[in-house]
Design a protein around this motif. Structure first.
Motif, PDB file in Angstrom:
ATOM      1  N   VAL A  23     -36.989  15.782  20.738  1.00 60.91           N
ATOM      2  CA  VAL A  23     -35.311  15.343  20.729  1.00 60.91           C
ATOM      3  C   VAL A  23     -35.006  13.876  20.706  1.00 60.91           C
ATOM      4  N   VAL A  24     -34.211  13.557  19.867  1.00 60.46           N
ATOM      5  CA  VAL A  24     -33.620  12.291  19.946  1.00 60.46           C
ATOM      6  C   VAL A  24     -31.967  12.427  20.123  1.00 60.46           C
ATOM      7  N   LEU A  25     -31.721  11.851  21.283  1.00 63.64           N
ATOM      8  CA  LEU A  25     -30.460  12.088  21.948  1.00 63.64           C
ATOM      9  C   LEU A  25     -29.721  10.769  21.433  1.00 63.64           C
ATOM     10  N   ILE A  26     -28.457  10.745  20.640  1.00 63.71           N
ATOM     11  CA  ILE A  26     -27.987   9.774  20.258  1.00 63.71           C
ATOM     12  C   ILE A  26     -26.428   9.544  20.742  1.00 63.71           C
ATOM     13  N   THR A  27     -25.695   8.675  21.550  1.00 67.93           N
ATOM     14  CA  THR A  27     -24.633   8.554  22.128  1.00 67.93           C
ATOM     15  C   THR A  27     -23.919   7.145  22.063  1.00 67.93           C
TER      16      THR A  27
END
Length: 127
Positions: A85-89
């Motif tokens: 999982v790549v979380l972008i924010t």
């Protein structure tokens, strides 16, 4: 033989902003031969895709209605622990980064991020 269609592995992109989803889709399409690129606008849709096929990679936004990116990551890791999982924010804080690590987010990318960083992550995960 199974009585359901065999599906290719997929990269699932989760983003509630249509313009960002289009950019991510184009980037992934150019990087990932042999993978379906599935775009969804929320966590429940992403989990439904993971239930249908192998999903080695999910790229998700953090701030979305209904289920945020951390909640989605927790659900993914419960049902598909090998999915990265790549979380972008756009809401990056040290506290959020700490919570992301606790939820076993594999990669944390504050916006704006260089596209080549995301490209490298995708290459690493899929190699």
């Amino acid at each position: 033989m199974p009585d359901y269609p065999i599906r290719n592995p997929a990269i699932v992109l989760v983003e509630d902003e249509p313009d960002i989803l289009i950019i991510l889709h184009r980037l992934m399409r150019d990087l990932t031969g042999g993978y379906d690129i599935v775009t969804v606008s929320g966590g429940a849709e992403a989990l439904a895709q993971i239930a249908l096929r192998p999903v080695p990679l999910v790229i998700t936004d953090y701030n979305m209605p209904g289920m945020n990116g951390l909640q989605l990551t927790a659900a993914i890791k419960e049902t598909s622990p090998d999915t990265r999982v790549v979380l972008i924010t756009a809401y990056a804080t040290p506290e959020l980064e700490k919570r992301a690590r606790e939820q076993r987010v594999d990669y944390y990318l504050p916006k704006p991020f260089p596209l080549d960083r995301l490209e490298q992550i995708v290459r690493d995960v899929l190699s």
